[in-house]
Design a protein around this motif. Structure first.
Motif, PDB file in Angstrom:
ATOM      1  N   TYR A 122      -1.140  -5.917   5.858  1.00  0.00           N
ATOM      2  CA  TYR A 122      -0.170  -6.687   5.934  1.00  0.00           C
ATOM      3  C   TYR A 122      -0.150  -8.082   5.372  1.00  0.00           C
ATOM      4  CZ  TYR A 122       0.381  -4.127  10.687  1.00  0.00           C
ATOM      5  OH  TYR A 122       0.266  -3.006  11.266  1.00  0.00           O
ATOM      6  N   LEU A 123      -1.545  -8.619   5.206  1.00  0.00           N
ATOM      7  CA  LEU A 123      -1.781  -9.801   4.491  1.00  0.00           C
ATOM      8  C   LEU A 123      -1.590  -9.580   2.888  1.00  0.00           C
ATOM      9  CD1 LEU A 123      -5.201 -10.695   6.267  1.00  0.00           C
ATOM     10  CD2 LEU A 123      -3.050 -11.915   6.528  1.00  0.00           C
ATOM     11  N   SER A 124      -1.869  -8.486   2.403  1.00  0.00           N
ATOM     12  CA  SER A 124      -1.425  -8.262   1.033  1.00  0.00           C
ATOM     13  C   SER A 124       0.000  -8.191   0.753  1.00  0.00           C
ATOM     14  CB  SER A 124      -2.214  -6.604   0.687  1.00  0.00           C
ATOM     15  OG  SER A 124      -3.434  -6.872   0.815  1.00  0.00           O
ATOM     16  N   GLN A 125       0.679  -7.557   1.725  1.00  0.00           N
ATOM     17  CA  GLN A 125       2.123  -7.696   1.623  1.00  0.00           C
ATOM     18  C   GLN A 125       2.697  -8.969   1.546  1.00  0.00           C
ATOM     19  OE1 GLN A 125       4.515  -4.435   3.698  1.00  0.00           O
ATOM     20  NE2 GLN A 125       2.674  -3.748   4.384  1.00  0.00           N
ATOM     21  N   LEU A 126       2.337  -9.888   2.466  1.00  0.00           N
ATOM     22  CA  LEU A 126       3.118 -10.967   2.511  1.00  0.00           C
ATOM     23  C   LEU A 126       2.507 -12.136   1.636  1.00  0.00           C
ATOM     24  CD1 LEU A 126       0.937 -13.179   4.204  1.00  0.00           C
ATOM     25  CD2 LEU A 126       1.127 -11.609   5.967  1.00  0.00           C
ATOM     26  N   ALA A 127       1.603 -11.967   0.912  1.00  0.00           N
ATOM     27  CA  ALA A 127       0.936 -13.005  -0.005  1.00  0.00           C
ATOM     28  C   ALA A 127       0.833 -12.868  -1.262  1.00  0.00           C
ATOM     29  CB  ALA A 127      -0.508 -13.461   0.492  1.00  0.00           C
ATOM     30  N   LEU A 128       0.689 -11.519  -1.671  1.00  0.00           N
ATOM     31  CA  LEU A 128       0.425 -10.981  -3.044  1.00  0.00           C
ATOM     32  C   LEU A 128       1.774 -10.507  -3.715  1.00  0.00           C
ATOM     33  CD1 LEU A 128      -2.849  -9.140  -2.325  1.00  0.00           C
ATOM     34  CD2 LEU A 128      -2.542 -11.650  -2.979  1.00  0.00           C
ATOM     35  N   ASP A 129       1.847 -10.992  -5.008  1.00  0.00           N
ATOM     36  CA  ASP A 129       2.668 -10.528  -6.045  1.00  0.00           C
ATOM     37  C   ASP A 129       1.791 -10.113  -7.133  1.00  0.00           C
ATOM     38  OD1 ASP A 129       5.280 -10.916  -5.228  1.00  0.00           O
ATOM     39  OD2 ASP A 129       5.205 -13.251  -5.595  1.00  0.00           O
ATOM     40  N   PRO A 130       2.504  -9.146  -8.308  1.00  0.00           N
ATOM     41  CA  PRO A 130       1.750  -8.874  -9.271  1.00  0.00           C
ATOM     42  C   PRO A 130       0.913  -9.839 -10.146  1.00  0.00           C
ATOM     43  CG  PRO A 130       3.698  -7.336  -9.108  1.00  0.00           C
ATOM     44  CD  PRO A 130       3.674  -8.476  -7.857  1.00  0.00           C
ATOM     45  N   GLY A 131      -0.336  -9.696 -10.380  1.00  0.00           N
ATOM     46  CA  GLY A 131      -0.881 -10.716 -11.082  1.00  0.00           C
ATOM     47  C   GLY A 131      -1.699 -11.648 -10.136  1.00  0.00           C
ATOM     48  N   ASP A 132      -1.399 -11.798  -9.043  1.00  0.00           N
ATOM     49  CA  ASP A 132      -2.318 -12.480  -8.122  1.00  0.00           C
ATOM     50  C   ASP A 132      -3.548 -12.072  -7.971  1.00  0.00           C
ATOM     51  OD1 ASP A 132      -0.078 -14.530  -7.678  1.00  0.00           O
ATOM     52  OD2 ASP A 132       0.419 -13.571  -5.731  1.00  0.00           O
ATOM     53  N   GLU A 133      -4.555 -12.959  -7.298  1.00  0.00           N
ATOM     54  CA  GLU A 133      -5.917 -12.288  -7.274  1.00  0.00           C
ATOM     55  C   GLU A 133      -6.308 -12.404  -5.734  1.00  0.00           C
ATOM     56  OE1 GLU A 133      -6.862 -13.927 -11.808  1.00  0.00           O
ATOM     57  OE2 GLU A 133      -8.039 -14.780 -10.195  1.00  0.00           O
ATOM     58  N   ILE A 160       3.375 -12.129   9.343  1.00  0.00           N
ATOM     59  CA  ILE A 160       2.768 -10.774   9.338  1.00  0.00           C
ATOM     60  C   ILE A 160       3.966  -9.730  10.177  1.00  0.00           C
ATOM     61  CG2 ILE A 160       1.446  -9.320  11.075  1.00  0.00           C
ATOM     62  CD1 ILE A 160      -0.980 -11.501  10.204  1.00  0.00           C
ATOM     63  N   ALA A 161       4.432 -10.433  11.131  1.00  0.00           N
ATOM     64  CA  ALA A 161       5.633  -9.923  11.910  1.00  0.00           C
ATOM     65  C   ALA A 161       6.836  -9.396  10.995  1.00  0.00           C
ATOM     66  CB  ALA A 161       6.121 -10.698  12.873  1.00  0.00           C
ATOM     67  N   LYS A 162       7.083 -10.054   9.855  1.00  0.00           N
ATOM     68  CA  LYS A 162       8.008  -9.717   8.967  1.00  0.00           C
ATOM     69  C   LYS A 162       7.670  -8.321   7.964  1.00  0.00           C
ATOM     70  CE  LYS A 162       9.441 -14.647   8.303  1.00  0.00           C
ATOM     71  NZ  LYS A 162       9.567 -15.574   7.320  1.00  0.00           N
ATOM     72  N   VAL A 163       6.431  -8.243   7.874  1.00  0.00           N
ATOM     73  CA  VAL A 163       5.994  -7.013   6.904  1.00  0.00           C
ATOM     74  C   VAL A 163       5.334  -5.821   7.884  1.00  0.00           C
ATOM     75  CG1 VAL A 163       5.389  -8.565   5.234  1.00  0.00           C
ATOM     76  CG2 VAL A 163       3.681  -7.942   6.417  1.00  0.00           C
ATOM     77  N   ARG A 164       4.996  -6.123   8.868  1.00  0.00           N
ATOM     78  CA  ARG A 164       4.528  -5.041   9.812  1.00  0.00           C
ATOM     79  C   ARG A 164       5.763  -4.145  10.441  1.00  0.00           C
ATOM     80  NH1 ARG A 164       4.247  -4.773  15.319  1.00  0.00           N
ATOM     81  NH2 ARG A 164       4.633  -7.140  15.622  1.00  0.00           N
ATOM     82  N   ARG A 165       5.469  -2.849  10.377  1.00  0.00           N
ATOM     83  CA  ARG A 165       6.567  -1.929  11.053  1.00  0.00           C
ATOM     84  C   ARG A 165       6.611  -2.227  12.316  1.00  0.00           C
ATOM     85  NH1 ARG A 165       4.021   0.973   6.942  1.00  0.00           N
ATOM     86  NH2 ARG A 165       2.270   1.143   8.442  1.00  0.00           N
ATOM     87  N   ALA A 166       7.840  -2.239  12.805  1.00  0.00           N
ATOM     88  CA  ALA A 166       8.035  -2.350  14.402  1.00  0.00           C
ATOM     89  C   ALA A 166       7.364  -1.928  15.332  1.00  0.00           C
ATOM     90  CB  ALA A 166       9.654  -2.293  14.577  1.00  0.00           C
ATOM     91  N   PHE A 167       6.792  -0.508  15.101  1.00  0.00           N
ATOM     92  CA  PHE A 167       6.137   0.012  16.117  1.00  0.00           C
ATOM     93  C   PHE A 167       4.852   0.647  15.752  1.00  0.00           C
ATOM     94  CE2 PHE A 167      10.566   0.966  17.141  1.00  0.00           C
ATOM     95  CZ  PHE A 167      10.811   0.134  18.206  1.00  0.00           C
TER      96      PHE A 167
END
Length: 352
Positions: A104-115, A252-259
């Motif tokens: 979840y953290l990777s999805q919400l924070a990282l774009d290509p090229g971020d570190e 996190i709630a925005k990227v986490r699957r509902a169930f």
């Protein structure tokens, strides 16, 4: 019948370059293949003891309602965790294990090229989840098998978004002191979020070991990860959580699957929170069984020899340590079996 071929060019480069997770064989299959009466699995850092009795009872009750989706907000579990840690409900994020929260953290924070920055060898998901998105992992070699926090600070740059501190580290089991973490967090730049992964928190009985939630309450820019997969014996249900600032929990709630956190996982985790005596017993048994060993430059031959003796361990190449194996502390009986098997393997090597 022939399935269509999918060209490599269809897959994005970040995925093409990944190596799939290599699961170990089930115990029953190893028994069948090698003709062994008994096989013990000490490979995956699972707790050697099963779910607490209260958790099993909760699972049995919950089974009657499996025609319904789980509570997508994990309301009762989050409420109990918030009370346990003396934080707000809005500061607790459930996940499919702490591993799920890393995703979840990777999805919400990282774009290509971020570190990201992490120690290495360490928990592979930090690196894998960054690579899936096209981000760049900065893997900082351990110093004396411990996270080199000074070198990690030097590796942080303007594109760094996440810094992971695995505490204690998987697979080396080493820790940073409270003073070292204090100094480190004093110097982490404001644009970086520190992820303090405390998946093994409940096993530690050391005054130098810091509860990361203290940093949150002091206003540090930190998120703390915990799990029910280890000492609580619920690895098969995949349930963990993060404690962090409310804005991060909302993201996190925005990227986490509902169930993501299923019904069994929620009720079993909730039922496991009120057993301090059993937690203390499991912590003590684990401490008695700790052992450290070196295995040379390539651990796979030792892994295969131990497998033939009926002991499944984990070669640590996937963690960045090709010359090591990861051995989970089991029950006293399992630890004795491992010790006997290791002795036979090493004796055979000495005789050749």
């Amino acid at each position: 019948m022939s399935f269509a071929e999918i060209a490599d060019s269809f897959f994005k480069p970040a995925v093409q370059d990944l190596v799939p997770y290599e699961p170990g064989k089930p115990v029953e299959e190893v028994q069948r293949e090698l003709g062994l009466e008994r096989v013990v699995k000490l490979a995956s850092n699972e707790g050697p003891f099963g779910p607490f009795p209260a958790a099993l009872e909760a699972i049995e009750r919950e089974a009657r309602g499996l025609n319904r989706y789980p509570d997508g907000g994990a309301w009762r579990l989050r409420t109990a965790l918030a009370e346990l840690h003396d934080v707000r409900f809005e500061e607790v994020a459930p996940g499919a294990g702490s591993d799920g929260v890393v995703d979840y953290l990777s999805q919400l924070a990282l774009d290509p090229g971020d570190e990201i920055v992490c120690g290495w060898p360490s928990f592979p998901s930090y690196v894998i989840d960054a690579l899936k998105i096209g981000a760049v992992p900065r893997q900082i070699p351990l110093r004396d098998h411990r996270y080199d926090l000074d070198a990690m600070l030097e590796a942080i740059g303007p594109k760094t978004k996440l810094v992971y501190v695995c505490h204690p580290n998987n697979p080396t089991g080493t820790m940073s002191t409270r003073a070292e973490l204090d100094t480190f967090l004093d110097q982490v730049p404001e644009h970086v979020l520190t992820v303090l992964d405390q998946a093994y928190y409940e096993y530690i009985d050391d005054p130098e070991y810091v509860d990361g939630i203290e940093y949150l309450k002091a206003g540090r820019k930190v998120v703390v990860l915990r799990t029910f997969s280890k000492i609580y014996g619920l690895a098969g249900l995949r349930v963990g959580y993060a404690v962090g600032p409310a804005g991060l929990v909302t993201a996190i709630a925005k990227v986490r699957r509902a169930f993501d956190v299923n019904s069994f996982a929620q009720v079993a985790a909730l039922a496991s929170l009120d057993a301090p005596d059993e937690l203390a017993r499991r912590r003590a048994v684990n401490a008695e069984g700790l052992v450290q060993l070196e295995v040379g430059e390539d651990s796979r031959p030792l892994f295969e020899q131990l497998l033939r003796e009926g002991v499944i361990v984990r070669p640590a190449a996937g963690f960045g340590a090709p010359g090591a194996i990861r051995v989970t502390v089991g029950t006293p009986d399992e630890n004795e079996l491992f010790g006997d098997a290791l002795g036979r393997v090493l004796s055979a090597v000495e005789q050749t």
